[in-house]
Design a protein around this motif. Structure first.
Motif, mmCIF file in Angstrom:
data_model
loop_
_atom_site.group_PDB
_atom_site.id
_atom_site.type_symbol
_atom_site.label_atom_id
_atom_site.label_comp_id
_atom_site.label_asym_id
_atom_site.label_seq_id
_atom_site.Cartn_x
_atom_site.Cartn_y
_atom_site.Cartn_z
ATOM 1 N N ASP A 382 0.829 -1.206 0.000
ATOM 2 C CA ASP A 382 0.000 0.000 0.000
ATOM 3 C C ASP A 382 0.864 1.258 0.000
ATOM 4 O O ASP A 382 0.540 2.255 -0.664
ATOM 5 N N LEU A 383 1.966 1.228 0.739
ATOM 6 C CA LEU A 383 2.853 2.394 0.788
ATOM 7 C C LEU A 383 3.504 2.634 -0.572
ATOM 8 O O LEU A 383 3.615 3.775 -1.032
ATOM 9 N N ILE A 384 3.944 1.561 -1.221
ATOM 10 C CA ILE A 384 4.538 1.707 -2.552
ATOM 11 C C ILE A 384 3.509 2.246 -3.536
ATOM 12 O O ILE A 384 3.810 3.134 -4.356
ATOM 13 N N ALA A 385 2.296 1.748 -3.457
ATOM 14 C CA ALA A 385 1.242 2.234 -4.364
ATOM 15 C C ALA A 385 0.973 3.717 -4.136
ATOM 16 O O ALA A 385 0.755 4.479 -5.102
ATOM 17 N N ASP A 386 1.005 4.151 -2.882
ATOM 18 C CA ASP A 386 0.789 5.564 -2.569
ATOM 19 C C ASP A 386 1.897 6.420 -3.164
ATOM 20 O O ASP A 386 1.648 7.452 -3.802
ATOM 21 N N LEU A 387 3.150 5.983 -2.992
ATOM 22 C CA LEU A 387 4.280 6.718 -3.547
ATOM 23 C C LEU A 387 4.246 6.697 -5.075
ATOM 24 O O LEU A 387 4.534 7.713 -5.727
ATOM 25 N N GLN A 388 3.886 5.549 -5.645
ATOM 26 C CA GLN A 388 3.817 5.444 -7.104
ATOM 27 C C GLN A 388 2.797 6.423 -7.674
ATOM 28 O O GLN A 388 3.074 7.136 -8.651
ATOM 29 N N SER A 389 1.627 6.486 -7.042
ATOM 30 C CA SER A 389 0.601 7.428 -7.509
ATOM 31 C C SER A 389 1.090 8.867 -7.396
ATOM 32 O O SER A 389 0.858 9.693 -8.285
ATOM 33 N N GLY A 390 1.772 9.166 -6.295
ATOM 34 C CA GLY A 390 2.279 10.521 -6.114
ATOM 35 C C GLY A 390 3.307 10.898 -7.153
ATOM 36 O O GLY A 390 3.298 12.026 -7.680
ATOM 37 N N LEU A 391 4.214 9.973 -7.475
ATOM 38 C CA LEU A 391 5.232 10.261 -8.481
ATOM 39 C C LEU A 391 4.615 10.399 -9.872
ATOM 40 O O LEU A 391 5.058 11.231 -10.674
ATOM 41 N N GLU A 392 3.594 9.614 -10.144
ATOM 42 C CA GLU A 392 2.913 9.750 -11.444
ATOM 43 C C GLU A 392 2.243 11.115 -11.570
ATOM 44 O O GLU A 392 2.296 11.747 -12.632
ATOM 45 N N ARG A 393 1.628 11.581 -10.485
ATOM 46 C CA ARG A 393 1.030 12.925 -10.513
ATOM 47 C C ARG A 393 2.109 13.976 -10.724
ATOM 48 O O ARG A 393 1.923 14.951 -11.481
ATOM 49 N N LEU A 394 3.244 13.800 -10.047
ATOM 50 C CA LEU A 394 4.344 14.745 -10.180
ATOM 51 C C LEU A 394 4.838 14.814 -11.620
ATOM 52 O O LEU A 394 5.081 15.904 -12.160
ATOM 53 N N ARG A 395 4.960 13.661 -12.268
ATOM 54 C CA ARG A 395 5.440 13.642 -13.653
ATOM 55 C C ARG A 395 4.449 14.275 -14.614
ATOM 56 O O ARG A 395 4.841 14.918 -15.594
ATOM 57 N N ARG A 396 3.170 14.084 -14.348
ATOM 58 C CA ARG A 396 2.156 14.646 -15.242
ATOM 59 C C ARG A 396 2.121 16.166 -15.168
ATOM 60 O O ARG A 396 1.640 16.829 -16.088
ATOM 61 N N GLU A 397 2.635 16.732 -14.068
ATOM 62 C CA GLU A 397 2.574 18.177 -13.882
ATOM 63 C C GLU A 397 3.669 18.915 -14.625
ATOM 64 O O GLU A 397 3.726 20.150 -14.605
ATOM 65 N N VAL A 398 4.555 18.176 -15.288
ATOM 66 C CA VAL A 398 5.653 18.824 -16.016
ATOM 67 C C VAL A 398 5.112 19.683 -17.151
ATOM 68 O O VAL A 398 4.220 19.283 -17.888
#
Length: 398
Positions: A382-398
């Protein structure tokens, strides 16, 4: 008014003759609260001593609850003597105030717990005590900083926030060879007394923020000071006494209740942090580097591997410096399971951003934002999934 030969009820309630039978035992240590401690007679009042824990004199000097906790912590730390303090930082302060006097110098690693630097910059400096910094990853800088004025040297492993792991035996040897007059103190909070025993490397005293892993609940503050030498213990204990330091009985009870699960919790958080650290290495280029002593390539990995196989529950992500700090802040704000808050060692995972260059005076900081993660007891997946979702959002904001 009482009848003749009979005390008033109010008096009886205070001086009641009933005493419960001895011999009661249960898994939980009894909670003894006291400022005043009763003595059976004046001779006992004059003869009881608290320093060697052979008797009780006053609440600040110990109760069955605190004596029991200190004894168990001595076992955990590999020490002979332990004193409790209201926090890890106050434990650190007791060591400084015991060892140092005006005109002395204390040495601190540049990656030390930052409040330790602040204490040196302000209170210690105001008392005429100097401090110098050294790079814990370069023993030669420690040797260069040593001199006859140095009376105390602090060690910490791994370094605060950026988790560099120094060659502890080499640092201790350097101090013993170049400044035998100096006391060596070590912050054992990260190791929790489980990853390794610092006394085995020759340190004189350790402090431990019991707030972290021994408590395990993120709900109380406490520290400890441990040593093996009787003379040093007496000096530390008298400073501790004169400062009037004490801990609440219920807080002592909370740590006693948590200690039986300490090794299990530490191992679980260690295993989870390693999995997350290994996963995070696959997140380049957003995550430029992962700092965790058990990861090959992390600063000081070989030093960690030489003395320890445990690695606690902390890791730090070094973000691509092209990512603006406000975007990293938004990444943290968007996490669902990682809460934002100081400290670590509790059941809830935490995330905090830093500008590492602001933490270091001798250089060696990382460009851009770093994020320290404290791994709690949630599902690792669950923690990895949370971090993965956060990093994906971060990348989309470029």
């Amino acid at each position: 008014m009482s009848q003749r030969g009979k005390k008033a009820t109010s008096t009886e309630l205070i001086h009641h003759p009933y005493q419960p039978p001895a011999g009661f035992e249960s898994p939980v240590v009894g909670v003894h609260k006291a400022s005043t401690v009763f003595f059976p007679n004046v001779a006992a009042l004059r003869s009881h001593h608290w320093l060697n824990k052979s008797g009780y004199t006053y609440g600040l000097h110990g109760t069955p609850t605190t004596f029991t906790l200190e004894a168990r912590l001595a076992t955990l730390e590999g020490a002979k003597h332990v004193m409790l303090a209201p926090s890890g930082l106050s434990a650190l302060g007791v060591v400084n105030m015991t060892v140092l006097r005006s005109g002395d110098t204390v040495l601190l690693p540049d990656n030390v717990y930052n409040p330790s630097k602040e204490l040196a910059r302000h209170e210690l400096a105001g008392w005429g005590i100097a401090h110098r910094l050294y790079d814990a990853m370069k023993p030669e800088t420690l040797r260069a900083a040593l001199g006859p004025d140095v009376k105390l040297v602090w060690l910490e492993a791994p370094g605060s926030v950026t988790l560099e792991f120094p060659d502890l035996p080499a640092l201790v040897r350097t101090v013993r060879e170049a400044a035998p007059q100096a006391t060596i103190a070590f912050d054992s909070t990260w190791s929790a007394g489980l990853a390794f025993c610092a006394f085995d490397f020759g340190v004189d005293v350790t402090i431990h923020a019991l707030t972290k892993y021994p408590s395990g609940g993120g709900d109380m503050l406490m520290g400890s000071i441990a040593c093996r030498d009787d003379a040093l213990y007496e000096r530390l204990a008298m400073t501790h006494s004169r400062l009037g330091l004490g801990v609440g009985a219920n807080d002592a009870e909370a740590v006693l209740r948590a200690l039986p699960t300490l090794a299990l919790r530490y191992a679980a958080q260690d295993a989870s942090a390693r999995r997350i650290a290994e996963w995070a290495t696959t997140q380049a280029p957003t995550v430029r580097q992962v700092l965790h002593p058990a990861l090959p390539g992390s600063p000081g990995h070989a030093h960690w591997a030489a003395i320890s196989r445990a690695a606690a529950g902390l890791l730090t992500l070094v973000f691509d410096p092209a990512i603006a700090p406000e975007r990293v802040d938004a990444f943290i704000d968007g996490l669902e399971l990682f809460r934002i808050g100081w400290s670590w060692g509790g059941p809830v995972s935490l995330a905090v951003p830093y500008q590492s260059q602001r933490l270091r005076q001798l250089g060696g900081g990382y460009e851009g934002v770093i994020v320290r993660l404290c791994i709690g007891l949630e599902s690792t997946d669950d923690l990895i999934a949370d971090l993965q979702s956060g990093l994906e959002r971060l990348r989309r904001e470029v």
